[in-house]
Design an enzyme around this catalytic site. Sequence first.
Site, PDB file in Angstrom:
ATOM      1  N   GLY A 133       0.780  -1.242   0.000  1.00  0.00           N
ATOM      2  CA  GLY A 133       0.000   0.000   0.000  1.00  0.00           C
ATOM      3  C   GLY A 133       0.807   1.284   0.000  1.00  0.00           C
ATOM      4  N   SER A 134       1.976   1.294  -0.629  1.00  0.00           N
ATOM      5  CA  SER A 134       2.740   2.552  -0.617  1.00  0.00           C
ATOM      6  C   SER A 134       2.070   3.615  -1.487  1.00  0.00           C
ATOM      7  CB  SER A 134       4.193   2.319  -1.034  1.00  0.00           C
ATOM      8  OG  SER A 134       4.299   2.029  -2.406  1.00  0.00           O
ATOM      9  N   ARG A 136     -16.525 -15.638 -10.303  1.00  0.00           N
ATOM     10  CA  ARG A 136     -15.881 -14.326 -10.328  1.00  0.00           C
ATOM     11  C   ARG A 136     -16.890 -13.180 -10.397  1.00  0.00           C
ATOM     12  NH1 ARG A 136     -11.645 -12.997 -15.074  1.00  0.00           N
ATOM     13  NH2 ARG A 136     -12.025 -10.777 -15.117  1.00  0.00           N
ATOM     14  N   HIS A 169      -0.236   1.649 -13.063  1.00  0.00           N
ATOM     15  CA  HIS A 169       0.414   0.434 -13.575  1.00  0.00           C
ATOM     16  C   HIS A 169       1.893   0.736 -13.824  1.00  0.00           C
ATOM     17  CE1 HIS A 169       0.729  -3.408 -15.638  1.00  0.00           C
ATOM     18  NE2 HIS A 169       1.452  -2.801 -16.551  1.00  0.00           N
ATOM     19  N   THR A 205     -11.059   0.135 -17.824  1.00  0.00           N
ATOM     20  CA  THR A 205     -12.166  -0.393 -18.633  1.00  0.00           C
ATOM     21  C   THR A 205     -12.164  -1.911 -18.463  1.00  0.00           C
ATOM     22  OG1 THR A 205     -10.750  -0.638 -20.570  1.00  0.00           O
ATOM     23  CG2 THR A 205     -11.918   1.466 -20.331  1.00  0.00           C
ATOM     24  N   LEU A 261      -7.915  -5.376 -19.674  1.00  0.00           N
ATOM     25  CA  LEU A 261      -6.832  -5.212 -18.697  1.00  0.00           C
ATOM     26  C   LEU A 261      -5.800  -4.172 -19.150  1.00  0.00           C
ATOM     27  CD1 LEU A 261      -5.408  -6.250 -16.097  1.00  0.00           C
ATOM     28  CD2 LEU A 261      -4.170  -7.851 -17.576  1.00  0.00           C
ATOM     29  N   ASP A 262      -5.572  -3.185 -18.300  1.00  0.00           N
ATOM     30  CA  ASP A 262      -4.515  -2.179 -18.493  1.00  0.00           C
ATOM     31  C   ASP A 262      -4.628  -1.441 -19.827  1.00  0.00           C
ATOM     32  OD1 ASP A 262      -3.469  -2.925 -16.025  1.00  0.00           O
ATOM     33  OD2 ASP A 262      -2.099  -4.391 -16.891  1.00  0.00           O
TER      34      ASP A 262
HETATM   35  C1  GAR Z   1       2.886  -0.594  -7.767  1.00  0.00           C
HETATM   36  O1  GAR Z   1       4.118  -0.578  -8.425  1.00  0.00           O
HETATM   37  C2  GAR Z   1       1.758  -0.554  -8.770  1.00  0.00           C
HETATM   38  O2  GAR Z   1       2.037   0.232  -9.896  1.00  0.00           O
HETATM   39  C3  GAR Z   1       1.650  -1.999  -9.128  1.00  0.00           C
HETATM   40  O3  GAR Z   1       1.822  -2.695  -7.930  1.00  0.00           O
HETATM   41  C4  GAR Z   1       2.650  -1.935  -7.070  1.00  0.00           C
HETATM   42  C5  GAR Z   1       1.910  -1.775  -5.764  1.00  0.00           C
HETATM   43  O4  GAR Z   1       2.764  -1.223  -4.798  1.00  0.00           O
HETATM   44  N1  GAR Z   1       0.386  -2.305  -9.729  1.00  0.00           N
HETATM   45  C6  GAR Z   1       0.230  -3.252 -10.632  1.00  0.00           C
HETATM   46  O5  GAR Z   1       1.133  -3.971 -11.019  1.00  0.00           O
HETATM   47  C7  GAR Z   1      -1.176  -3.383 -11.154  1.00  0.00           C
HETATM   48  N2  GAR Z   1      -1.188  -4.143 -12.357  1.00  0.00           N
HETATM   49  P1  GAR Z   1       2.153  -0.579  -3.482  1.00  0.00           P
HETATM   50  O6  GAR Z   1       1.258  -1.654  -2.845  1.00  0.00           O
HETATM   51  O7  GAR Z   1       3.331  -0.266  -2.632  1.00  0.00           O
HETATM   52  O8  GAR Z   1       1.368   0.639  -3.885  1.00  0.00           O
END
Ligand code: GAR
Length: 219
Positions: A18-19, A69, A113, A145, A148-149
């Site tokens: 969760g940063s 799902r 992303h 959307t 994906l991505d």
């Molecule tokens: C981040 O780098 C984010 O961009 C990526 O996961 C990490 C989460 O880090 N997201 C994806 O890869 C989504 N496809 P965090 O939990 O420290 O925010």
Amino acid sequence: MSAQTAPDAVVILISGRGSNMRALIEHSLAADSPYRVSGVLADRPAGGLEVARDFGISTQILAPHTTDRAAYERELAAAVGALSPALVALAGFMRVLSAPFVQAFEGRIMNIHPSLLPRYAGLHTHRRVLAAHDAEHGATVHFVTETLDAGPAILQSRVAVMPGDSEAELAARVLETEHRMYFRAVRWFCEHRLTCAGGRAWFDGRALSAPLQLADVGK
Ligand code: GAR
């Protein structure tokens, strides 16, 4: 936001440390923030939930308990909808969301992303960039959307790939830019400068033909 207007509610979905969520929360505490974080949901016991609770934000784990799902996504949509968000922000939420969720919040879901989309959708982006010997990498904030991505891109950061970079070193440099970019897109949305309509991202009244660049909009 005028002094009389209440900040918009933003709900954040996470799966990990969760940063990015923390950065969004910290920026929401600014006196002039047009948004506040009204809740954090996770699909597993994510480390970031404790961080959110330390900020006094309500948290919830909604783990998939069924292989259906669509049913899970409807439950997730109901839990998020109960918090009446103006915007749903995915921040390291490692689950592909499809029609039942995306349609419930159409045009109101953002994701961050770790790649220069449309390059490297999906997982292991840093590893794939190194394997391809790319000179440049980065991150993208985009609307979500059902593909994906692939939703309309809003804002991108760029970092140089250095000779000898490890996956962890490259990931850390990209992550540092993520923390400086996501809140900007969330702010713009809550200030009504940014919308998603007709499959495009619109910023200050014009459709973006390419994502905005972090280098142009902030340090
Ligand atoms: C981040 O780098 C984010 O961009 C990526 O996961 C990490 C989460 O880090 N997201 C994806 O890869 C989504 N496809 P965090 O939990 O420290 O925010």
